[in-house]
Scaffold this active site. Structure first.
Site, PDB file in Angstrom:
ATOM      1  N   ARG A 277      -4.070  18.913   2.084  1.00  0.00           N
ATOM      2  CA  ARG A 277      -4.696  20.046   2.237  1.00  0.00           C
ATOM      3  C   ARG A 277      -6.126  19.780   2.342  1.00  0.00           C
ATOM      4  O   ARG A 277      -6.573  21.088   2.416  1.00  0.00           O
ATOM      5  CB  ARG A 277      -4.617  19.370   0.248  1.00  0.00           C
ATOM      6  CG  ARG A 277      -3.594  19.896  -0.268  1.00  0.00           C
ATOM      7  CD  ARG A 277      -4.324  20.279  -2.142  1.00  0.00           C
ATOM      8  NE  ARG A 277      -4.372  18.262  -1.940  1.00  0.00           N
ATOM      9  CZ  ARG A 277      -3.213  17.251  -3.113  1.00  0.00           C
ATOM     10  NH1 ARG A 277      -2.285  17.673  -1.932  1.00  0.00           N
ATOM     11  NH2 ARG A 277      -3.504  16.196  -2.512  1.00  0.00           N
TER      12      ARG A 277
ATOM     13  N   HIS B 136     -14.222   4.275  -0.521  1.00  0.00           N
ATOM     14  CA  HIS B 136     -12.937   4.713  -0.845  1.00  0.00           C
ATOM     15  C   HIS B 136     -14.259   6.812  -0.316  1.00  0.00           C
ATOM     16  O   HIS B 136     -13.789   6.687   0.495  1.00  0.00           O
ATOM     17  CB  HIS B 136     -12.196   5.796  -1.174  1.00  0.00           C
ATOM     18  CG  HIS B 136     -10.962   6.057  -0.634  1.00  0.00           C
ATOM     19  ND1 HIS B 136     -10.145   5.399   0.132  1.00  0.00           N
ATOM     20  CD2 HIS B 136     -10.565   7.141  -0.907  1.00  0.00           C
ATOM     21  CE1 HIS B 136      -8.859   6.756   0.658  1.00  0.00           C
ATOM     22  NE2 HIS B 136      -9.209   7.669  -0.778  1.00  0.00           N
TER      23      HIS B 136
ATOM     24  N   HIS C 292      -3.483   5.548   4.004  1.00  0.00           N
ATOM     25  CA  HIS C 292      -2.958   5.887   2.393  1.00  0.00           C
ATOM     26  C   HIS C 292      -2.652   4.592   1.815  1.00  0.00           C
ATOM     27  O   HIS C 292      -1.065   4.275   1.274  1.00  0.00           O
ATOM     28  CB  HIS C 292      -2.354   6.903   1.720  1.00  0.00           C
ATOM     29  CG  HIS C 292      -2.631   8.082   0.383  1.00  0.00           C
ATOM     30  ND1 HIS C 292      -1.230   7.913  -0.315  1.00  0.00           N
ATOM     31  CD2 HIS C 292      -3.608   8.025   0.214  1.00  0.00           C
ATOM     32  CE1 HIS C 292      -1.824   8.573  -1.122  1.00  0.00           C
ATOM     33  NE2 HIS C 292      -3.289   9.053  -1.083  1.00  0.00           N
TER      34      HIS C 292
ATOM     35  N   ASN D   2     -12.140   8.103   8.540  1.00  0.00           N
ATOM     36  CA  ASN D   2     -11.409   8.114   6.880  1.00  0.00           C
ATOM     37  C   ASN D   2     -11.618   5.881   7.323  1.00  0.00           C
ATOM     38  O   ASN D   2     -11.664   5.607   8.387  1.00  0.00           O
ATOM     39  CB  ASN D   2      -9.769   7.850   6.459  1.00  0.00           C
ATOM     40  CG  ASN D   2      -9.650   6.837   5.430  1.00  0.00           C
ATOM     41  OD1 ASN D   2      -8.370   6.619   5.185  1.00  0.00           O
ATOM     42  ND2 ASN D   2     -10.308   7.288   4.307  1.00  0.00           N
TER      43      ASN D   2
END
EC number: 6.3.5.3
Length: 733
Positions: free
Chosen positions: A109, A42, A88, A527
Site C-alpha cells: 500500500r 514505531h 512486521h 523503518n
C-alpha cells in the site's frame, strides 16, 4: 488520570506531562490513545530520529527521500522506481501467518499510495535454529503468509534471504520490501492541502483488529504478548488487489490531491500525517466510518489497524467520480470529513467533539531522545579469542558438504518455491542468484533488486557490519551488471533504552552511512524496529539493506551459474585470513567470535566498477560474490547453479581452511571465455584490482587443489544432495 492508564499505552510520566502542556489540559481517553500511538517508537522514531540524520539522502536521481510513504528514484525516460522496506516482527512472532501476510499488504500500500503500480516483493527473514519445533512453526507460518498474500495479489516475490541464529529463536524478524514503477507525472504524495476539500476513506470496513498494533511493536515480547493476538491485523489480499486497481485509476484520472495508506495507528496516523505535511487540519466524523463490528468506540475506530484502507483528499468536484470508480471495483468510498485551516485534528461523533489535538503535535512534537550509549562488555570477550590456534580440518570435502547443508547456506528453494516469482511475466532472474532482475516493459532497461544483512557481523562489530550490509548489496547488483541507485533500510535492534543497544544502533548507522557515501547509494527511507528482545535477551543487531539498481541494457546481464566448458575462473579481489564471524567458524567450531572481515570501501568501489564494466562488455559468462562460506562455497554455488563443475588450483601461504572459507570482502568470482582473459586482466590492472586466474569450468565435479595438494574432489550430485535437501528434511521433522 491514573498513571497506569497512560503507562499501559506506552507513555512515560514525562511524556504525559508534555501532552498536558501541549493541550493546556489533561487529554481525554481518545486523545491519549492518539498521542500514545503517534509517539510510539514505531511511529515517532523518538530514539532513532537524531541518529538517522547521519544517512546521506540526496542525489540528482533521488526524486523522493525519507518522510513520505516510500522513496522514489529516477530511472530515465520519464519513469521512476518506488520502493521501501518495513518490518512486521512482533505480529509475526505472535501470529506468524497473518503477521507476515499483513506485512506484505502494508508495504505494498505504501507503494501505490505514491501512485506507482507495485511490481515485486522481496523479504529478509530471521529465525532460531531449525531443530526447534517452534522455529519450524514460525517459519512455516511466515513463509505461508508471505506466499498467500503476494500470490493472491499477483505480485512476484523475486528475492530474499533467510538466516537462522539462536538470538532470533523467540523474536523472528520479518522484513518485507516492495517495489513499484511509475511515470513521473503520476507521482502523488500524502498531503491534505486545500481548505474545505473532502476527506474520503476507501476500501475495507473498520474492525477491532490491530488496535494499538503500533504500541505493541514498541515493547519487548514476553509471555503476555501471546494475549495480544487482537493486535495482529487480518489481511484480505483480494480486496487489496481491487484497492490497487481503483487507486491507480483514480490517480490516472488526476482526481486527488493526496493519498495515504492506513497502516500503523490507522485513521489517526494517516489523517494527522497528511494534515501536518500540508500545514492544515482535519475534521473527521467517525460516525461516518463504515464498520464491520457493532458497538465500536471512538477510541477503537481511531486506532484500528484494519487492513486494505486508504485515506484520500480529492480535488473539488471529483468525489462522485471517485465513488463511481470504487463502485466498479466493488469498494466502498465514503466522505468522512474535510480539510480545515486551523491545524487541528478535530474528531467528531454525530456532532459531538470526541478529540481535538494539533496535527503537528502528534507528528513534529514527538519527543526525541539522545539515548545513553555504552560499548557492550561482551565485545572484549568475543574478540580476545585467538582464531589462528583452531585445529585444521582433516577432511575438507566433509567440511564443504557440511557448509552446504548448513541452513544459513543451504538452498532456500523450500521457501521460494511457495512464491509465484514469475507472475506478471517481467521476472528475468528470480530467486537463487545474487540479485533479481525485472524488465521494464517497452524499454531495454532492467531493474536489479536485492536485500542483504548479516546480524552476526554486526554483533561482533556493528559499525563494520553495517558498512558490509551496504557493500554486499551493491556487490550483488554489480554481479548481475547493475549500477546501484539507492537503498531503503530496515534497522532491527533490541531495547534502545539499554545503553549497549543504543551504542550498537549508532555504530551500525554510522557504518551504513559511510558505505552509502562512498558507493553513492543514498537512503530514501525505511523503518526502525526496536524492542526485538525477550526475557532471554536481544536479537543480534540486524540492519537489513534493500537496494535497487539499474541495468541500462537488460540483454547485458549476468548470472551466477557456470555455463560453458573451458571458461576460465578469475577471482577479483584478495583473500585474507578472516574467519571471524564466518559460517565456517560457527558451523564447525561452534564459535561466534573474532572480528568480521575488514572492508576497504575504495577497493570495494573499484572491484564493483570493474565487474560492471566486464559484464557490460560481454566478457563474463558468470559472476558471483564471495560472501558467507567464502570462496569454496561460492565455487560450489556457481557449479550447482549451472550444472557444470570446475577444477581450481590455488597457490597461497594461508592455512587451507582460511583460504577456502575466509569471508574477506570485495571479492567476486568471474567465469570468462579463454579469449577474453587478457582483456579482463588488463581492465583489472587499469583499475588497480587484483585479479587471479584460479581455474577452469568443466566436468561434473568440483576439484580444488592448493599448492598442488588436492583438498577435495566432490561430484555435483553429492554437493547438490546436501545443499538441496537440508532445509526440506529439517522442516519435515
Amino acid at each position: 488520570m491514573e498513571p497506569e492508564i497512560y503507562r499501559r499505552m506506552g507513555l512515560t510520566d514525562a511524556e504525559f506531562e508534555k501532552v498536558k502542556a501541549i493541550l493546556g489540559r489533561e487529554p481525554n481517553y481518545v486523545e491519549l490513545g492518539m498521542f500514545a500511538v503517534m509517539w510510539s517508537e514505531h511511529c515517532g522514531y523518538k530514539s532513532s530520529r537524531s541518529v538517522l540524520k547521519l544517512f546521506p539522502t540526496k542525489a540528482p536521481w533521488v526524486l523522493q527521500g525519507p518522510g513520505e510513504n516510500a522513496g522514489i528514484v529516477d530511472i530515465g525516460d520519464g519513469q521512476a522506481v518506488v520502493f521501501k522496506i518495513e518490518s512486521h516482527n512482533h505480529p509475526s512472532a505472535i501470529e506468524p501467518f497473518q503477521g507476515a501476510a499483513t506485512g506484505v499488504g502494508g508495504i505494498v500500500r505504501d507503494i501505490f499510495a505514491m501512485g506507482a503500480r507495485p511490481i515485486a516483493v522481496l523479504n529478509s527473514l530471521r529465525f532460531g535454529p531449525l531443530d526447534d519445533s517452534r522455529t519450524r512453526y514460525l517459519m512455516g507460518g511466515v513463509v505461508g503468509g508471505i506466499a498467500f498474500y503476494g500470490n493472491c495479489l499477483g505480485l512476484p516475490t523475486v528475492a530474499g534471504e533467510v538466516y537462522f541464529e539462536p538470538s532470533y529463536a523467540c523474536n523472528p524478524l520479518v522484513n518485507v520490501m516492495a517495489v513499484g514503477l511509475i511515470e513521473q507525472k503520476n507521482i502523488r504524495r500524502g498531503t491534505a492541502a486545500g481548505v474545505g476539500n473532502a476527506v474520503m476513506l476507501i476500501g475495507a470496513r473498520t474492525g477491532r483488529d490491530g488496535i494499538h498494533g503500533a504500541t505493541f511493536a514498541s515493547e519487548e515480547l514476553s509471555e503476555a504478548s501471546e494475549e495480544r493476538r487482537p493486535s495482529v491485523q487480518v489481511g484480505d489480499p483480494f480486496r487489496e488487489k481491487l484497492l490497487i486497481e481503483a487507486c491507480l485509476e483514480i490517480i490516472n484520472e488526476d482526481l486527488i490531491i493526496g493519498m495515504q495508506d492506513m497502516g500503523a495507528a490507522g485513521i489517526t496516523s494517516s489523517s494527522c500525517e497528511m494534515a501536518a505535511r500540508a500545514g492544515t487540519g482535519m475534521e473527521i466524523d467517525i460516525a461516518l466510518v463504515p464498520r464491520r463490528e457493532e458497538g465500536m468506540t471512538p477510541y477503537e475506530v481511531m486506532l484500528s489497524e484494519s487492513q486494505e484502507r486508504m485515506l484520500l483528499v480529492p480535488k473539488k468536484g471529483a468525489e462522485e467520480r471517485i465513488r463511481a470508480i470504487c463502485r466498479r471495483w466493488g469498494l466502498e468510498a465514503v466522505i468522512i470529513g474535510r480539510v480545515t485551516g486551523d491545524g487541528l485534528m478535530r474528531i467528531m461523533e454525530n456532532g459531538r467533539v470526541v478529540a481535538e489535538v494539533p496535527a503537528k503535535a502528534l507528528t513534529d512534537q514527538c519527543p526525541v531522545y539522545e539515548r545513553e550509549r555504552r560499548r557492550p562488555a561482551y565485545l572484549d570477550e568475543v574478540r580476545q579469542r585467538d582464531l589462528s590456534r583452531l585445529p585444521e580440518p582433516e577432511d575438507y570435502g566433509r567440511v564443504l558438504l557440511g557448509l552446504l547443508a548448513a541452513p544459513n547456506l543451504a538452498s532456500k528453494e523450500w521457501v521460494y518455491r511457495q512464491y509465484d516469482y514469475m507472475v506478471r511475466t517481467d521476472t528475468v532472474a528470480g530467486p537463487g542468484g545474487d540479485a533479481a532482475i525485472l524488465r521494464v516493459k517497452g524499454t531495454s532497461k532492467g531493474l536489479a533488486l536485492t536485500v542483504d544483512g548479516n546480524g552476526r557481523y554486526c554483533y561482533l562489530d556493528p559499525e563494520r557490519g553495517g558498512a558490509i550490509a551496504v557493500a554486499e548489496a551493491a556487490r550483488n547488483l554489480a554481479c548481475v551488471g547493475a549500477r546501484p541507485l539507492a537503498i531503503t533500510d530496515c534497522l532491527n535492534f533490541g531495547n534502545p533504552e539499554k545503553p549497549e543497544v543504543a551504542w550498537q544502533f549508532y555504530q551500525a548507522v554510522s557504518g551504513m552511512s559511510r558505505a552509502c557515501e562512498v558507493l553513492r547509494t543514498p537512503v530514501t527511507g525505511g523503518n526502525v524496529s526496536f524492542y526485538n528482545e525477550t526475557e532471554s535477551g536481544a536479537i543480534y543487531p540486524t540492519p537489513v539493506v534493500g537496494m535497487v539498481g539499474l541495468l541500462p541494457d537488460i540483454e547485458k546481464r549476468c548470472g551466477i551459474g557456470f555455463r560453458r566448458e573451458g571458461d576460465l575462473l578469475i577471482l577479483m579481489g584478495e583473500t585474507y585470513p578472516e574467519i571471524g564471524g564466518s559460517e565456517y567458524l560457527a558451523t564447525f567450531h561452534g564459535l561466534v567470535a573474532g572480528e568480521p572481515p575488514a572492508l576497504d570501501l575504495e577497493r570495494e568501489k573499484a572491484v564493483q566498477a570493474l565487474v560492471r564494466e566486464v559484464i557490460a562488455a560481454g566478457l563474463a559468462t558468470a559472476a558471483h560474490d564471495c560472501a558467507e562460506g567464502g570462496l569454496a562455497v561460492a565455487l560450489a554455488e556457481s557449479a550447482l547453479a549451472g550444472g557444470l563443475g570446475a577444477e581450481v588450483e590455488l597457490a597461497s601461504d594461508l592455512r587451507p581452511d582460511f583460504l577456502l572459507f575466509s569471508e574477506s570482502q570485495s571479492r567476486i568470482l568471474l567465469a570468462v571465455a579463454p579469449e577474453a582473459r587478457d582483456r579482463v586482466l588488463d581492465l583489472a590492472r587499469e583499475k588497480g584490482v587484483r585479479a587471479s586466474v584460479i581455474g577452469r569450468c568443466g566436468g561434473h565435479s568440483l576439484v580444488v587443489r592448493i599448492n598442488g595438494r588436492t583438498l577435495f574432489n566432490l561430484s555435483l550430485e553429492e554437493m547438490g544432495k546436501q545443499w538441496r535437501e537440508s532445509i526440506p528434511v529439517l522442516m519435515a521433522r
